[in-house]
Scaffold this motif. Structure first.
Motif, PDB file in Angstrom:
ATOM      1  N   CYS A   1       5.419   4.258  -8.920  1.00 32.11           N
ATOM      2  CA  CYS A   1       5.916   5.251  -9.891  1.00 32.11           C
ATOM      3  C   CYS A   1       5.699   4.770 -11.330  1.00 32.11           C
ATOM      4  CB  CYS A   1       7.399   5.522  -9.646  1.00 32.11           C
ATOM      5  SG  CYS A   1       7.751   6.208  -8.018  1.00 32.11           S
ATOM      6  N   GLY A   2       4.679   3.963 -11.568  1.00 29.15           N
ATOM      7  CA  GLY A   2       4.512   3.312 -12.862  1.00 29.15           C
ATOM      8  C   GLY A   2       5.274   2.012 -12.843  1.00 29.15           C
ATOM      9  N   ASN A   3       6.544   2.061 -12.592  1.00 28.44           N
ATOM     10  CA  ASN A   3       7.380   0.912 -12.247  1.00 28.44           C
ATOM     11  C   ASN A   3       7.514   0.908 -10.726  1.00 28.44           C
ATOM     12  OD1 ASN A   3       8.027  -0.344 -14.650  1.00 28.44           O
ATOM     13  ND2 ASN A   3      10.201   0.118 -14.547  1.00 28.44           N
TER      14      ASN A   3
ATOM     15  N   ILE B   1      14.464   3.576  -8.352  1.00 30.39           N
ATOM     16  CA  ILE B   1      13.458   3.083  -9.286  1.00 30.39           C
ATOM     17  C   ILE B   1      14.062   1.983 -10.159  1.00 30.39           C
ATOM     18  CG2 ILE B   1      13.946   4.863 -11.026  1.00 30.39           C
ATOM     19  CD1 ILE B   1      10.833   4.836 -11.586  1.00 30.39           C
ATOM     20  N   SER B   2      13.262   0.964 -10.420  1.00 29.33           N
ATOM     21  CA  SER B   2      13.699  -0.139 -11.284  1.00 29.33           C
ATOM     22  C   SER B   2      13.812   0.366 -12.713  1.00 29.33           C
ATOM     23  CB  SER B   2      12.689  -1.287 -11.219  1.00 29.33           C
ATOM     24  OG  SER B   2      12.564  -1.758  -9.898  1.00 29.33           O
TER      25      SER B   2
ATOM     26  N   TYR C   1       6.925  -4.013 -12.294  1.00 31.30           N
ATOM     27  CA  TYR C   1       5.810  -3.487 -11.511  1.00 31.30           C
ATOM     28  C   TYR C   1       5.998  -3.747 -10.022  1.00 31.30           C
ATOM     29  CZ  TYR C   1       1.069  -2.354 -10.156  1.00 31.30           C
ATOM     30  OH  TYR C   1      -0.020  -1.794  -9.552  1.00 31.30           O
ATOM     31  N   CYS C   2       6.373  -4.963  -9.659  1.00 30.79           N
ATOM     32  CA  CYS C   2       6.680  -5.289  -8.265  1.00 30.79           C
ATOM     33  C   CYS C   2       8.166  -5.610  -8.161  1.00 30.79           C
ATOM     34  CB  CYS C   2       5.851  -6.474  -7.780  1.00 30.79           C
ATOM     35  SG  CYS C   2       4.090  -6.095  -7.643  1.00 30.79           S
ATOM     36  N   ASP C   3       8.786  -5.148  -7.095  1.00 32.92           N
ATOM     37  CA  ASP C   3      10.254  -5.231  -7.006  1.00 32.92           C
ATOM     38  C   ASP C   3      10.782  -6.195  -5.951  1.00 32.92           C
ATOM     39  OD1 ASP C   3       9.722  -3.883  -4.635  1.00 32.92           O
ATOM     40  OD2 ASP C   3      10.952  -2.145  -5.127  1.00 32.92           O
ATOM     41  N   TYR C   4       9.917  -6.924  -5.266  1.00 28.65           N
ATOM     42  CA  TYR C   4      10.334  -7.866  -4.218  1.00 28.65           C
ATOM     43  C   TYR C   4      11.104  -7.168  -3.095  1.00 28.65           C
ATOM     44  CZ  TYR C   4       9.232 -11.230  -7.875  1.00 28.65           C
ATOM     45  OH  TYR C   4       8.594 -11.939  -8.862  1.00 28.65           O
TER      46      TYR C   4
ATOM     47  N   VAL D   1       8.452   7.977   2.473  1.00 28.31           N
ATOM     48  CA  VAL D   1       7.793   9.100   1.801  1.00 28.31           C
ATOM     49  C   VAL D   1       6.764   8.568   0.810  1.00 28.31           C
ATOM     50  CG1 VAL D   1       8.128  11.120   0.315  1.00 28.31           C
ATOM     51  CG2 VAL D   1       9.811  10.589   2.089  1.00 28.31           C
ATOM     52  N   MET D   2       7.216   7.650  -0.066  1.00 29.11           N
ATOM     53  CA  MET D   2       6.318   7.111  -1.074  1.00 29.11           C
ATOM     54  C   MET D   2       6.851   5.773  -1.566  1.00 29.11           C
ATOM     55  SD  MET D   2       4.842   9.162  -4.373  1.00 29.11           S
ATOM     56  CE  MET D   2       5.882   8.646  -5.727  1.00 29.11           C
ATOM     57  N   GLY D   3       5.948   4.862  -1.884  1.00 22.76           N
ATOM     58  CA  GLY D   3       6.360   3.537  -2.343  1.00 22.76           C
ATOM     59  C   GLY D   3       6.917   2.728  -1.206  1.00 22.76           C
ATOM     60  N   CYS D   4       7.341   1.530  -1.472  1.00 23.62           N
ATOM     61  CA  CYS D   4       7.982   0.604  -0.524  1.00 23.62           C
ATOM     62  C   CYS D   4       7.367   0.617   0.876  1.00 23.62           C
ATOM     63  CB  CYS D   4       9.487   0.829  -0.472  1.00 23.62           C
ATOM     64  SG  CYS D   4      10.044   2.484  -0.017  1.00 23.62           S
ATOM     65  N   PRO D   5       6.060   0.354   0.971  1.00 18.30           N
ATOM     66  CA  PRO D   5       5.425   0.391   2.283  1.00 18.30           C
ATOM     67  C   PRO D   5       5.947  -0.692   3.200  1.00 18.30           C
ATOM     68  CG  PRO D   5       3.960  -0.619   0.690  1.00 18.30           C
ATOM     69  CD  PRO D   5       5.155  -0.107  -0.073  1.00 18.30           C
TER      70      PRO D   5
END
Length: 162
Positions: free
Chosen positions: A33-35, A121-122, A128-131, A154-158
């Motif tokens: 999401c950019g972040n 979202i952070s 950029y990466c959230d661990y 759905v999106m992100g956090c694969p």
């Protein structure tokens, strides 16, 4: 050589200090999401009103880890749309005390089942990466509700690749 090992150990220590604290940190997102962010659908075998009541009560207690702040909610049950409730929270991470924002939308699947679209979202610029922290924000909260649930990304956090 010993100096290099010491330097690498110090760097690893500081990187670990900013990392997500297990469990539930395997689904790392980098910039979706950019972040860093995470969006999951959470299916719960309860009607929307019961899910909403459980979530609000939990938020008002700070969630399972007592680090969630309830920002607010909106009841859309009188509108003729699929979404029944929305809510927002802020979660403070355990180690560095960063804040991440969560948005939840509760949809009615049937009289007995709901889907919660959960988004985290952070907040800090450049996260950029959230661990795995945004995934943990959602999953940790849902686990704390004490209800049965199913997750669908759905999106992100694969999911972590083996």
């Amino acid at each position: 050589m010993a100096r290099l090992v010491r330097v690498l150990c110090i760097v690893a220590y500081f990187l670990a200090a900013k990392a997500c604290v297990p469990p539930d940190c395997d689904n790392v997102d980098c910039g979706t999401c950019g972040n860093a962010c995470c969006i999951l659908n959470v299916t719960i075998p309860l009607p929307p009103a019961k899910v909403y009541e459980a979530m609000v009560a939990s938020f008002k207690e700070g969630g399972a880890d007592k680090r969630y702040t309830f920002v607010g909610s909106y009841d859309m049950t009188s509108d003729k749309i699929a979404a029944k409730y929305t809510m927002e929270s802020i979660h403070m991470t355990k180690v560095e005390h960063y804040n991440d924002t969560q948005y939840f939308v509760i949809y009615e699947n049937s009289m007995e089942t709901s889907t919660v679209r959960a988004f985290s979202i952070s907040q800090i610029y450049g996260a950029y990466c959230d661990y795995g922290q945004n995934y943990k924000n959602i999953v940790g909260y849902v686990k704390g509700l004490g209800v049965k649930y199913q997750l669908a990304p759905v999106m992100g956090c694969p999911p972590k690749k083996d």
